[in-house]
Design a protein around this motif. Structure first.
Motif, PDB file in Angstrom:
ATOM      1  N   GLU A 119      36.916  34.619  36.322  1.00  0.00           N
ATOM      2  CA  GLU A 119      35.730  34.920  36.608  1.00  0.00           C
ATOM      3  C   GLU A 119      34.782  35.386  35.239  1.00  0.00           C
ATOM      4  OE1 GLU A 119      35.388  36.794  41.131  1.00  0.00           O
ATOM      5  OE2 GLU A 119      36.916  37.838  40.049  1.00  0.00           O
ATOM      6  N   ASN A 120      33.619  34.802  35.418  1.00  0.00           N
ATOM      7  CA  ASN A 120      32.795  35.501  34.195  1.00  0.00           C
ATOM      8  C   ASN A 120      31.722  36.426  34.485  1.00  0.00           C
ATOM      9  OD1 ASN A 120      31.489  35.405  31.731  1.00  0.00           O
ATOM     10  ND2 ASN A 120      30.142  33.895  32.244  1.00  0.00           N
ATOM     11  N   ARG A 121      32.533  37.838  34.763  1.00  0.00           N
ATOM     12  CA  ARG A 121      31.695  38.748  35.474  1.00  0.00           C
ATOM     13  C   ARG A 121      32.428  40.046  34.780  1.00  0.00           C
ATOM     14  NH1 ARG A 121      32.046  39.743  41.958  1.00  0.00           N
ATOM     15  NH2 ARG A 121      33.959  38.793  42.151  1.00  0.00           N
ATOM     16  N   GLU A 122      31.639  41.167  34.308  1.00  0.00           N
ATOM     17  CA  GLU A 122      32.099  42.242  33.876  1.00  0.00           C
ATOM     18  C   GLU A 122      31.577  43.452  34.805  1.00  0.00           C
ATOM     19  OE1 GLU A 122      34.917  42.743  32.025  1.00  0.00           O
ATOM     20  OE2 GLU A 122      35.112  41.006  31.025  1.00  0.00           O
ATOM     21  N   LYS A 138      42.793  40.280  34.545  1.00  0.00           N
ATOM     22  CA  LYS A 138      42.369  39.715  33.060  1.00  0.00           C
ATOM     23  C   LYS A 138      43.670  39.769  32.052  1.00  0.00           C
ATOM     24  CE  LYS A 138      37.222  39.849  33.710  1.00  0.00           C
ATOM     25  NZ  LYS A 138      36.900  38.561  33.367  1.00  0.00           N
TER      26      LYS A 138
END
Length: 268
Positions: A119-122, A138
């Protein structure tokens, strides 16, 4: 004066990722005295509460239910009858974040968050400096297929709403796609009608809708069209990857309809 020990907290939303994280942490780090919590808006699907009971039974854990001091209807009045939306997520702040921050207080805490490696979210739902976020998925390089495997091997599996919905959250969550609204009407007509009432009943006469551009009743008039389009998309995805889990195919199809990122506090 003795310093209080650091607290370890893990929020469960009733979704697959936070549940798989709870399983992973119990397996790999049994020595951690984890505090599990669920922010209860009292607007959840029945399947969510059923799933939380399943988690508790399988893992042998206690889940602390956190609640806002005032309910959704109170805050709806405070915000002038404006329904929450992707641009105005007051429900997340008032009914999820603030109850959690009250629960933690000024204690030092490590918060374990189920954001996957694919997933490309922080980010984190609180900006309080005493709450440190960590992302075990992660760190271990775990992706969606790993999460499904963890849940299947644990015996917990997926929540029942994954048959027609790909995210946890309130029954009227504005992040629902049109197909999910239709299926809410099919599976929980009473809850769908309550969502309709929120659209229709405004003492000052203003109109708001849960979905952009049409009311829920207008959307429901297109039920057959929406279901037909969804079934075509599902058949196409299944043909592309015939061995893919059905829940994964559903999520993929719905993400193509609407890829807005939901609130981290509600949909993990």
């Amino acid at each position: 004066m003795n310093k209080k020990p650091v607290r370890h907290i893990l929020g469960l939303s009733g979704g697959k990722d936070s549940t798989a994280l709870a399983v992973l942490m119990r397996q790999k780090y049994p020595e951690i005295q984890m505090e599990y919590f669920f922010c209860d808006t009292h607007k959840e699907l029945p399947e969510t509460y059923e799933y939380l009971d399943r988690i508790k039974a399988r893992l042998g854990i206690k889940i602390e239910k956190l609640e806002a001091e005032r309910g959704f209807d109170h805050w709806l009045d405070v915000y002038g009858g404006v329904l929450p939306s992707p641009k105005m997520r007051w429900c997340t702040k008032q009914m999820k974040i603030l109850p959690l921050e009250k629960f933690i207080g000024d204690d030092e805490a490590i918060s374990y968050i189920g954001i996957r490696a694919d997933e490309n979210r922080e980010g984190y739902i609180s900006t309080k400096p005493n709450i440190k976020p960590v992302f075990p998925f992660k760190e271990h390089g775990l992706v969606k297929a790993d999460i499904i495997r963890i849940l299947e091997e644990s015996g917990i599996g997926l929540p029942k709403y994954y048959n027609w919905r790909s995210r946890s959250g309130c029954f009227f969550c504005f992040f629902q796609r049109k197909y999910e609204w239709v299926m809410l009407a099919e599976n929980h007509r009473d809850l769908f009608e309550k969502a309709v009432k929120y659209e229709q009943e405004h003492k000052d006469g203003r109109e708001y809708t849960w979905t952009q551009g049409e009311t829920l009743l207008e959307l429901l008039e297109r039920k057959d069209e929406i279901i037909n389009e969804h079934e075509k998309a599902m058949a196409k995805k299944e043909k592309e990857a015939p061995n893919r889990p059905l829940a994964d195919v559903l999520a993929s199809v719905l993400d193509e309809e609407d890829d807005d990122l939901p609130c981290l506090a509600c949909h993990l």
